[in-house]
Each structure stands twice: as C-alpha cells, then as structure tokens.
Design an enzyme around this catalytic site. Structure first.
Site, PDB file in Angstrom:
ATOM      1  N   GLN A 205       0.841  -1.203   0.000  1.00  0.00           N
ATOM      2  CA  GLN A 205       0.000   0.000   0.000  1.00  0.00           C
ATOM      3  C   GLN A 205       0.873   1.249   0.000  1.00  0.00           C
ATOM      4  O   GLN A 205       0.584   2.233  -0.670  1.00  0.00           O
ATOM      5  CB  GLN A 205      -0.943  -0.022   1.213  1.00  0.00           C
ATOM      6  CG  GLN A 205      -1.982   1.089   1.195  1.00  0.00           C
ATOM      7  CD  GLN A 205      -2.883   1.032  -0.025  1.00  0.00           C
ATOM      8  OE1 GLN A 205      -3.194  -0.047  -0.520  1.00  0.00           O
ATOM      9  NE2 GLN A 205      -3.282   2.199  -0.511  1.00  0.00           N
ATOM     10  N   ALA A 226      -5.381   5.342  -0.589  1.00  0.00           N
ATOM     11  CA  ALA A 226      -5.288   5.518   0.853  1.00  0.00           C
ATOM     12  C   ALA A 226      -3.835   5.419   1.269  1.00  0.00           C
ATOM     13  O   ALA A 226      -3.026   4.754   0.615  1.00  0.00           O
ATOM     14  CB  ALA A 226      -6.102   4.448   1.548  1.00  0.00           C
ATOM     15  N   SER A 231      -5.778   1.675   4.216  1.00  0.00           N
ATOM     16  CA  SER A 231      -6.453   1.095   3.054  1.00  0.00           C
ATOM     17  C   SER A 231      -7.226  -0.145   3.448  1.00  0.00           C
ATOM     18  O   SER A 231      -6.713  -1.021   4.153  1.00  0.00           O
ATOM     19  CB  SER A 231      -5.427   0.717   1.982  1.00  0.00           C
ATOM     20  OG  SER A 231      -6.067  -0.075   0.992  1.00  0.00           O
ATOM     21  N   HIS A 233      -7.747  -2.484   1.602  1.00  0.00           N
ATOM     22  CA  HIS A 233      -7.123  -3.651   0.990  1.00  0.00           C
ATOM     23  C   HIS A 233      -6.232  -4.407   1.984  1.00  0.00           C
ATOM     24  O   HIS A 233      -6.015  -5.594   1.827  1.00  0.00           O
ATOM     25  CB  HIS A 233      -6.346  -3.248  -0.266  1.00  0.00           C
ATOM     26  CG  HIS A 233      -7.264  -2.972  -1.429  1.00  0.00           C
ATOM     27  ND1 HIS A 233      -7.832  -3.981  -2.166  1.00  0.00           N
ATOM     28  CD2 HIS A 233      -7.749  -1.812  -1.933  1.00  0.00           C
ATOM     29  CE1 HIS A 233      -8.610  -3.454  -3.102  1.00  0.00           C
ATOM     30  NE2 HIS A 233      -8.584  -2.133  -2.981  1.00  0.00           N
ATOM     31  N   ASP A 240     -11.063  -5.240  -5.792  1.00  0.00           N
ATOM     32  CA  ASP A 240     -11.408  -4.397  -6.926  1.00  0.00           C
ATOM     33  C   ASP A 240     -11.880  -5.338  -8.017  1.00  0.00           C
ATOM     34  O   ASP A 240     -11.126  -6.212  -8.455  1.00  0.00           O
ATOM     35  CB  ASP A 240     -10.203  -3.568  -7.391  1.00  0.00           C
ATOM     36  CG  ASP A 240      -9.829  -2.495  -6.374  1.00  0.00           C
ATOM     37  OD1 ASP A 240     -10.653  -2.207  -5.484  1.00  0.00           O
ATOM     38  OD2 ASP A 240      -8.713  -1.963  -6.466  1.00  0.00           O
ATOM     39  N   GLU A 287     -16.015   4.800  -6.384  1.00  0.00           N
ATOM     40  CA  GLU A 287     -15.208   3.742  -6.996  1.00  0.00           C
ATOM     41  C   GLU A 287     -16.165   2.606  -7.316  1.00  0.00           C
ATOM     42  O   GLU A 287     -16.532   1.827  -6.445  1.00  0.00           O
ATOM     43  CB  GLU A 287     -14.106   3.258  -6.038  1.00  0.00           C
ATOM     44  CG  GLU A 287     -13.011   4.300  -5.799  1.00  0.00           C
ATOM     45  CD  GLU A 287     -11.796   3.748  -5.058  1.00  0.00           C
ATOM     46  OE1 GLU A 287     -11.764   2.544  -4.753  1.00  0.00           O
ATOM     47  OE2 GLU A 287     -10.876   4.541  -4.797  1.00  0.00           O
ATOM     48  N   HIS A 290     -14.665  -1.000  -6.363  1.00  0.00           N
ATOM     49  CA  HIS A 290     -14.139  -1.406  -5.053  1.00  0.00           C
ATOM     50  C   HIS A 290     -15.266  -1.986  -4.187  1.00  0.00           C
ATOM     51  O   HIS A 290     -16.178  -1.279  -3.784  1.00  0.00           O
ATOM     52  CB  HIS A 290     -13.486  -0.199  -4.370  1.00  0.00           C
ATOM     53  CG  HIS A 290     -12.893  -0.494  -3.022  1.00  0.00           C
ATOM     54  ND1 HIS A 290     -11.540  -0.667  -2.814  1.00  0.00           N
ATOM     55  CD2 HIS A 290     -13.468  -0.653  -1.806  1.00  0.00           C
ATOM     56  CE1 HIS A 290     -11.320  -0.905  -1.529  1.00  0.00           C
ATOM     57  NE2 HIS A 290     -12.479  -0.905  -0.890  1.00  0.00           N
TER      58      HIS A 290
HETATM   59 ZN   LIG Z   1      -9.910  -0.925  -4.067  1.00  0.00          ZN
END
Ligand SMILES: [Zn+2]
Length: 318
Positions: A205, A226, A231, A233, A240, A287, A290
């Site tokens: 990240q 982020a 994040s 993630h 995603d 987004e 996401h």
């Molecule tokens: Zn994402």
C-alpha cells in the site's frame, strides 16, 4: 325562648358563611399558587417557547431535567429536534453536531449526523484510531481508523487465476468463498467478473501511495489512494472487481457487470464501499469497482437503507 332560638340560628348561618368564605379563599389561593408554580416548570416554558407536547416528550427521552431546564430558557431549537429524530442520532456526538451546524448552516440534520458519525469534522489522517480487529469482517478502515504496519489476516488464501488477472494474489477465505458464489451466479447471467486487486500488505500500500505521491503530489495521491495502514485492501476484505469486457476505472461504471453488482452483490455480503455522492462521508470519490465484504446481514441492511458503512459502524458496531 323564641328570641334565643333565632339568635342561635343567625350565629350558625354566620359561622357557616365564614367557613364557606375561608374554604373558598383557600381553594382560590391554592389554585393561584399552583398556577404560579406551573409557570416555573420546564413544560410551561417549553410550551410557551413553541414546543408541542410530542416534542417535549422527545426532549424528555433524550435529556436530563437540568438539560431540559436550559433548553426551556432559550428559544425553540428546531434543528435540535431534527437531530433528535434522526434514526442514527448518537447522544455522545451532540456537541459536535451543534458545533458543525453552527459552521455549516446549510447542511441538513441528516447530513450533519452522517458526517459527524463518520468523524469528518476531523481532518483526514489527524484523528487516528487503532481499528478494533476483534470486529473481524466488520472491522472498519478509513481515513480515521487504521491498521498497524504488522497487521496481516491469518486466513489468507490464494486466488485462482480463473478469477484474477495474474497469479499469487490473496484474500481472506470468507471473502473468497463468497466471491466464488457471486462469480458463479454472475456467469449464469452472462457476466464475467474478474478481480484486479485484492489483499495488499502495508508495504504494498505504501508503494501504491508513494507512486502517486511522487508522480502527481500529495493532494492527488490522497484523492486516489489511501495511505499505508488506512487502506481497506490491508484488511483482506476488499476486492477491486471489473469484468472481462470492461476493465478500466472509466468504462466500468456504466457496464452491465457494474449494474449487475449494484443489484446483486449484497446477496453475497459485498457492498460498493465508495458510492456516488458519499465522498463527504467516506472520504473517497466514487469507486464503482471497489467492493468490501461485510457479510450478508449488514450488506442487506446497507442495500436497503441509504447509509454508508462508516455510519453503520458508528451507530451499530463501535
Ligand atoms: Zn480498491
């Protein structure tokens, strides 16, 4: 004899008369006193200020006698009533709602509750909270709640390249199982979903963020990625998702796959985390790709109610 009797009768009448006058005065006196006392009550003052009995009940449900006392001595607060009647009103946030409202008078009570519950009265990355990882797949990560550098989910599995462009990418097992169910159903509907990003550790990240920061500057980087630790993630709960036909962030939004996800993702426990017109609350522009796993129950609630996960977390989980 007769005269004495008459005198006695007169005296009895006189006494009765006096008693009636005394009792009458007492009753009137008590009433006047009671009226006087009532005028000192909060209820009287609130009614005088224009609150209805229903509204007074709402105040009584939320405030102590003393707090109501100070409200009773001020003019009617319509905005406060709107706040109190908002479904996601949190009493502990009241001072922050009020302070925010005084600065941004045009925002509705609904928007003020949403923004403050999501902490957006603090600047991004200035109000750090270690996220509570015991909340498991309901943990929150945003521009206030973050994960430590060492956080790594302990149930990561490798995603088959049937679902991902590329090899060796990982996601939490619970998310993978749900994604495969969703992928199969989508395929039955002639939609071919494909993952483009999944679990990213802190260092990954950091690299993503630094790439944008070094090429376009901090403001741009913050708008698109982020910071490390902030994040979703890193939770291993975010994916995603694109389709094999629509693979870019610009063309995916109006694709059949995105429309399909909008209607069906919640059934598998996924939400589109950053939606249109929620940037002020989530801190991220829309987004379409996401998706965050929150489980079917919460995803269904969010699908049916017009609130973000940040608000849901503040009201139901934190
Ligand atoms: Zn994402």
């Amino acid at each position: 004899m007769k005269k004495t009797k008459l005198k006695l009768k007169k005296s009895v009448y006189l006494i009765i008369g006096i008693i009636i006058i005394l009792v009458g005065s007492c009753i009137i006196g008590v009433k006047v006193y009671k009226d006087m006392k009532y005028k000192e009550t909060n209820e009287y003052k609130l009614l005088e200020a224009g609150y209805t009995k229903e509204e007074i009940k709402i105040l009584e449900q939320n405030f102590s006698e003393e707090e109501i006392g100070s409200l009773a001595n001020a003019s009617k607060d319509e905005f406060l009533l709107e706040l109190l009647q908002d479904e996601y009103f949190i009493k502990d946030n009241l001072n922050r709602y009020t302070a925010y409202h005084n600065e941004f008078l045009n925002d509705s009570a609904r928007l003020v509750v949403a923004k403050i519950n999501a902490n957006t009265d603090y600047n991004y990355y200035t109000h750090d909270i270690d996220t509570d990882i015991s909340k498991d797949y309901l943990m929150i990560v945003n521009k206030y709640y973050h994960l430590g550098e060492d956080y790594e989910p302990d149930d990561l599995v490798t995603i088959s390249n049937q679902y991902y462009y590329g090899d060796g990418h990982q996601i939490r097992e619970v998310v993978y199982d749900a994604f495969i169910d969703m992928w199969n159903q989508a395929r039955n509907d002639d939609i071919y979903l494909i993952i483009n990003s999944s679990y990213r550790n802190y260092q990954n990240q950091q690299e993503v963020y630094d790439y944008y920061k070094d090429t376009r500057g901090t403001t741009y980087a913050d708008s698109i990625a982020a910071r490390a630790g902030y994040s979703e993630h890193q939770t291993g709960l975010a994916l995603d998702i694109f389709s094999t036909e629509y693979t870019t962030t610009s063309n995916f939004k109006n694709s059949p796959a995105h429309l399909w996800l909008k209607e069906n993702a919640y059934k598998y426990g996924f939400i589109q985390r950053y939606q249109e017109n929620t940037e002020d609350i989530t801190g991220f522009a829309e987004e379409a790709w996401h998706y965050r796993y929150v489980g079917v129950e919460v995803a269904t609630y969010l699908h049916e109610h017009d609130i973000t996960f940040d608000e849901y977390y503040a009201y139901f989980i934190a």
